[in-house]
Write an enzyme that holds these catalytic residues in place. Structure first.
Site, short mmCIF file in Angstrom:
data_model
loop_
_atom_site.label_atom_id
_atom_site.label_comp_id
_atom_site.label_asym_id
_atom_site.label_seq_id
_atom_site.Cartn_x
_atom_site.Cartn_y
_atom_site.Cartn_z
N LYS A 67 16.22 -13.86 18.33
CA LYS A 67 17.08 -14.82 19.05
C LYS A 67 16.58 -15.03 20.48
O LYS A 67 16.46 -16.15 20.95
CB LYS A 67 18.54 -14.33 19.04
CG LYS A 67 19.12 -14.20 17.64
CD LYS A 67 20.55 -13.75 17.62
CE LYS A 67 20.79 -12.32 18.05
NZ LYS A 67 20.12 -11.31 17.20
N THR A 68 16.28 -13.92 21.16
CA THR A 68 15.81 -14.03 22.55
C THR A 68 14.45 -14.72 22.59
O THR A 68 14.20 -15.60 23.42
CB THR A 68 15.67 -12.62 23.17
OG1 THR A 68 16.83 -11.87 22.84
CG2 THR A 68 15.53 -12.69 24.68
N ASP A 112 23.26 -13.11 25.92
CA ASP A 112 23.20 -12.28 24.73
C ASP A 112 24.57 -11.65 24.51
O ASP A 112 25.34 -11.49 25.47
CB ASP A 112 22.14 -11.17 24.95
CG ASP A 112 21.60 -10.65 23.64
OD1 ASP A 112 21.98 -11.18 22.57
OD2 ASP A 112 20.78 -9.71 23.67
N THR A 161 25.54 -11.22 17.38
CA THR A 161 25.35 -10.59 16.07
C THR A 161 26.63 -10.77 15.24
O THR A 161 26.66 -10.44 14.07
CB THR A 161 25.11 -9.08 16.25
OG1 THR A 161 26.10 -8.57 17.15
CG2 THR A 161 23.73 -8.81 16.82
N ARG A 220 11.56 -6.91 14.98
CA ARG A 220 11.52 -5.83 15.97
C ARG A 220 11.14 -4.51 15.30
O ARG A 220 10.36 -3.72 15.84
CB ARG A 220 12.85 -5.69 16.71
CG ARG A 220 12.80 -4.55 17.75
CD ARG A 220 14.07 -4.40 18.54
NE ARG A 220 14.30 -5.55 19.39
CZ ARG A 220 15.49 -6.11 19.56
NH1 ARG A 220 16.55 -5.63 18.94
NH2 ARG A 220 15.63 -7.14 20.35
P1 ADP Z 1 16.91 -10.53 19.15
O1 ADP Z 1 17.07 -11.28 20.44
O2 ADP Z 1 17.38 -11.30 17.95
O3 ADP Z 1 17.49 -9.13 19.19
P2 ADP Z 1 14.09 -10.54 19.88
O4 ADP Z 1 13.89 -11.99 20.16
O5 ADP Z 1 14.21 -9.62 21.05
O6 ADP Z 1 15.33 -10.34 18.89
O7 ADP Z 1 12.88 -10.10 18.91
C1 ADP Z 1 12.43 -8.77 18.79
C2 ADP Z 1 10.93 -8.71 18.76
O8 ADP Z 1 10.47 -9.18 17.50
C3 ADP Z 1 10.26 -9.62 19.79
O9 ADP Z 1 9.82 -8.89 20.88
C4 ADP Z 1 9.08 -10.25 19.08
O10 ADP Z 1 7.89 -9.55 19.41
C5 ADP Z 1 9.36 -10.05 17.62
N1 ADP Z 1 9.70 -11.33 16.94
C6 ADP Z 1 10.94 -11.82 16.78
N2 ADP Z 1 10.91 -12.95 16.05
C7 ADP Z 1 9.62 -13.18 15.74
C8 ADP Z 1 8.96 -14.20 14.98
N3 ADP Z 1 9.65 -15.16 14.37
N4 ADP Z 1 7.61 -14.14 14.88
C9 ADP Z 1 6.93 -13.13 15.45
N5 ADP Z 1 7.49 -12.13 16.16
C10 ADP Z 1 8.83 -12.14 16.31
#
Ligand code: ADP
Length: 333
Positions: A67-68, A112, A161, A220
């Site tokens: 998401k981030t 977030d 979430t 992640r």
């Molecule tokens: P969330 O915000 O949903 O908790 P993040 O955006 O922080 O998740 O993603 C976690 C990690 O996973 C990121 O640092 C990134 O390296 C990896 N990641 C997430 N989505 C992808 C994607 N679609 N393709 C490649 N790497 C990804």
């Protein structure tokens, strides 16, 4: 390198540096989530074509699904800045006032865990999102005055979430709502291969697939496992991540072939052995294994539900026959 050492012997800074390198920075590098990506690219292109800011976006899905990352790609594609904060960090009306006041025309604000905003702050966001104005109350009692501040046009990206915990008025103010789904093994395999290239580690496709299969659908987790398997490959093997190296390393990390770790197993065994298979309430279950109820619900439970190992009933969680079979515990029911 200085700094705190975590359990893997890496300094916190080193891990953060790697983390930044692994994060995709364009739609092309962002693997999977094709429908969401395609739609977002259209909305970005349309907004750019009209010379407008993007409508507010709500992204929901389990932690670690991107998401981030997606938010920063969207902001980048709009040529804009992304300011990141979280729901619990915006405690008082003054905090949200300061955050909004800090925005420039076209900026993106990423909140977030937006479901954890408190009600007063949330209500103050309504007019900011809808009309780009913000009302501040000065003073107390009958002498209190309301001052209206004009805000620059900005885009709010909310991430959560738990979409179910968002109030309807807040949810309705997002023009775009997207759900991020767990990733397929083949998408996770592509992510590992890209990450391995970034980390300059040699990996065979079958090694990548083995890690992908145990990463519970989450980028992640896949990146975290890759970093640890790399350590085993470097110290105990010849540096190349083959299927055998991946399997042996993940076994040592106590991540089983479905991606369950020791916490997942503790949860299942607690339901089965301490509570006769359930039902048991979330708080009681969490207390029995010394975990936080929130972590259990957000991090561990979604995957156990997805595998069909537990069920949620009105009286609490129960373990299913599949869980007994997976753990090799006889089911007497
Ligand atoms: P969330 O915000 O949903 O908790 P993040 O955006 O922080 O998740 O993603 C976690 C990690 O996973 C990121 O640092 C990134 O390296 C990896 N990641 C997430 N989505 C992808 C994607 N679609 N393709 C490649 N790497 C990804």
């Amino acid at each position: 390198m200085e700094g705190r050492l975590n359990t893997t012997g890496y300094s916190q800074e080193m891990d953060e540096e790697i983390e930044i390198k692994l994060r995709p920075s364009s739609f092309d590098q962002y693997i999977g989530q094709d429908k969401v990506k395609e739609n977002m690219q259209v909305f970005v292109q349309a907004a750019l074509g009209r010379g407008e800011t993007l409508d507010h976006v709500l992204l929901y899905g389990q932690p670690g699904l991107g998401k981030t990352t997606l938010s920063s790609i969207i902001a980048g594609a709009m040529g804009a800045q992304l300011k990141i904060t979280t729901g619990p960090a915006i405690e008082r009306p003054g905090d949200i006032a300061a955050t909004l006041n800090d925005l420039n025309e076209g900026d993106f604000l990423f909140i977030d865990e937006i479901h954890r905003l408190n009600r007063t702050v949330e209500e103050m966001l309504y007019s900011a999102m809808e009309d780009f104005v913000f009302d501040i109350i000065i003073g107390k009692g009958p002498g209190a005055k309301s001052i209206r501040l004009e805000l620059p046009r900005f885009t709010l990206i909310g991430a959560t979430t738990r979409i179910g915990l968002l109030t309807a008025p807040l949810r309705d103010r997002f023009g775009v709502v997207h759900h991020l789904e767990p990733y397929s093994v083949s998408d996770l395999q592509k992510i590992i291969i890209r990450s391995a290239a970034v980390l300059d580690v040699e990996i065979e496709p079958s090694g990548a697939e083995e890690i992908a299969r145990r990463a519970r659908g989450t980028p992640r987790i896949v990146n975290r496992l890759l970093k640890r398997v790399r350590d085993f490959a470097q110290v105990q093997y010849d540096g190349i991540i083959t299927e055998n190296v991946a399997r042996a390393s993940l076994d040592k990390l106590e991540i089983d072939r479905l991606g369950l770790d020791t916490v997942d197993k503790k949860i299942l065994l607690a339901i089965i052995e301490k509570f006769g298979g359930g039902p048991v309430g979330l708080d009681t279950l969490a207390a029995s294994i010394d975990e936080e109820a929130g972590t259990l619900e957000d991090v561990a439970e979604p995957y156990l539900l997805q595998l069909g190992f537990i069920q949620r009933t009105p009286r609490g969680r129960t373990a299913t026959r599949l869980a007994y079979t997976h753990l090799g515990v006889p089911c007497l029911q």
